[in-house]
Design a protein around this motif. Structure first.
Motif, short mmCIF file in Angstrom:
data_model
loop_
_atom_site.label_atom_id
_atom_site.label_comp_id
_atom_site.label_asym_id
_atom_site.label_seq_id
_atom_site.Cartn_x
_atom_site.Cartn_y
_atom_site.Cartn_z
N UNK A 85 48.33 16.17 44.73
CA UNK A 85 48.95 16.58 46.00
C UNK A 85 48.37 15.83 47.20
N UNK A 86 48.38 14.52 47.16
CA UNK A 86 47.91 13.67 48.26
C UNK A 86 46.44 13.88 48.61
N UNK A 95 22.83 17.75 37.74
CA UNK A 95 21.99 18.26 36.65
C UNK A 95 22.73 19.30 35.81
N UNK A 96 23.56 20.12 36.44
CA UNK A 96 24.22 21.23 35.75
C UNK A 96 25.64 20.92 35.30
N UNK A 97 26.20 19.80 35.65
CA UNK A 97 27.59 19.48 35.32
C UNK A 97 28.14 18.46 36.30
N UNK A 98 29.12 18.88 37.10
CA UNK A 98 29.73 18.00 38.11
C UNK A 98 29.86 18.73 39.43
N UNK A 99 29.76 17.98 40.52
CA UNK A 99 30.10 18.44 41.85
C UNK A 99 31.39 17.73 42.24
N UNK A 100 32.33 18.48 42.81
CA UNK A 100 33.63 17.90 43.16
C UNK A 100 33.77 17.84 44.68
N UNK A 101 34.03 16.63 45.18
CA UNK A 101 34.27 16.41 46.60
C UNK A 101 35.75 16.11 46.77
N UNK A 102 36.37 16.71 47.80
CA UNK A 102 37.80 16.54 48.05
C UNK A 102 37.98 15.72 49.32
N UNK A 103 38.84 14.69 49.26
CA UNK A 103 39.16 13.88 50.43
C UNK A 103 40.65 14.00 50.70
N UNK A 104 40.96 14.47 51.90
CA UNK A 104 42.35 14.59 52.34
C UNK A 104 42.41 14.11 53.78
N UNK A 106 41.30 11.44 55.20
CA UNK A 106 39.99 10.91 55.59
C UNK A 106 38.96 11.99 55.91
N UNK A 107 39.20 13.24 55.54
CA UNK A 107 38.21 14.31 55.68
C UNK A 107 37.69 14.67 54.30
N UNK A 108 36.37 14.59 54.12
CA UNK A 108 35.75 14.89 52.84
C UNK A 108 34.99 16.19 52.94
N UNK A 109 35.20 17.05 51.94
CA UNK A 109 34.49 18.33 51.90
C UNK A 109 34.22 18.69 50.45
#
Length: 170
Positions: A85-86, A95-104, A106-109
């Protein structure tokens, strides 16, 4: 004269810093075209794998020519980017798995975290929307299945591979 001294110092620092570790980065991009009743949709997955090996000269051979180079433990870091969805979702190993960062736009959170379950290829995905079960399909897409308590159903969301203009088919 000062320029010459600064240049020599910078060159020596660069040579010394280069011996501190060996880094190999490999980026692969996969393109998939999906045909549906709405037309063709091309999706891309970009995976970046960094291998870092710390190195140092053998301290027992100090002052000798042709010293032995000792290598430390190799660390492999993997980053994968998906689109949905764009928005782009960047998975980074932790260490525990994955961290997910979202960029929409040009804003990353931070979007959420993934933790691996005992089965090995199944993950719990925790986001602000809730907790779902996630896995990676044979094409490398991330599939997330979330239980909807309101209508007693399971919603499946597929995070497609990232679109890049220079991708090639693998």
């Amino acid at each position: 004269m000062k320029k010459l001294i600064y240049t020599v110092c910078a060159a020596l620092f660069t040579i010394t810093a280069a011996q501190a570790q060996e880094t190999i980065e490999e980026t692969t991009t996969t393109r998939t075209t999906v045909k549906s009743s709405l037309g063709n949709e091309t999706v891309y997955k970009t995976e970046k794998v960094s291998t870092v090996t710390p190195t140092q000269l053998d301290p027992t051979e100090e002052g000798k020519l042709n010293q032995t180079l000792q290598r430390g433990n190799t660390v492999v870091k993997r980053e994968v980017t998906y689109t949905y969805n764009d928005s782009e979702f960047n998975l980074k190993e932790s260490e525990d798995g994955y961290t997910i960062m979202r960029t929409r736009e040009n804003n990353t959170s931070e979007y959420g975290t993934m933790r691996q379950l005992a089965k090995g290829d199944v993950y719990l995905l925790k986001t602000a929307n809730g907790i779902s079960v996630s896995y990676f399909d044979e094409d490398g897409n991330m599939v997330s299945e979330e239980y909807n308590n309101d209508d007693d159903s399971v919603t499946t969301v597929t995070y497609k591979i990232k679109k890049t203009p220079t991708s090639t088919q693998f």
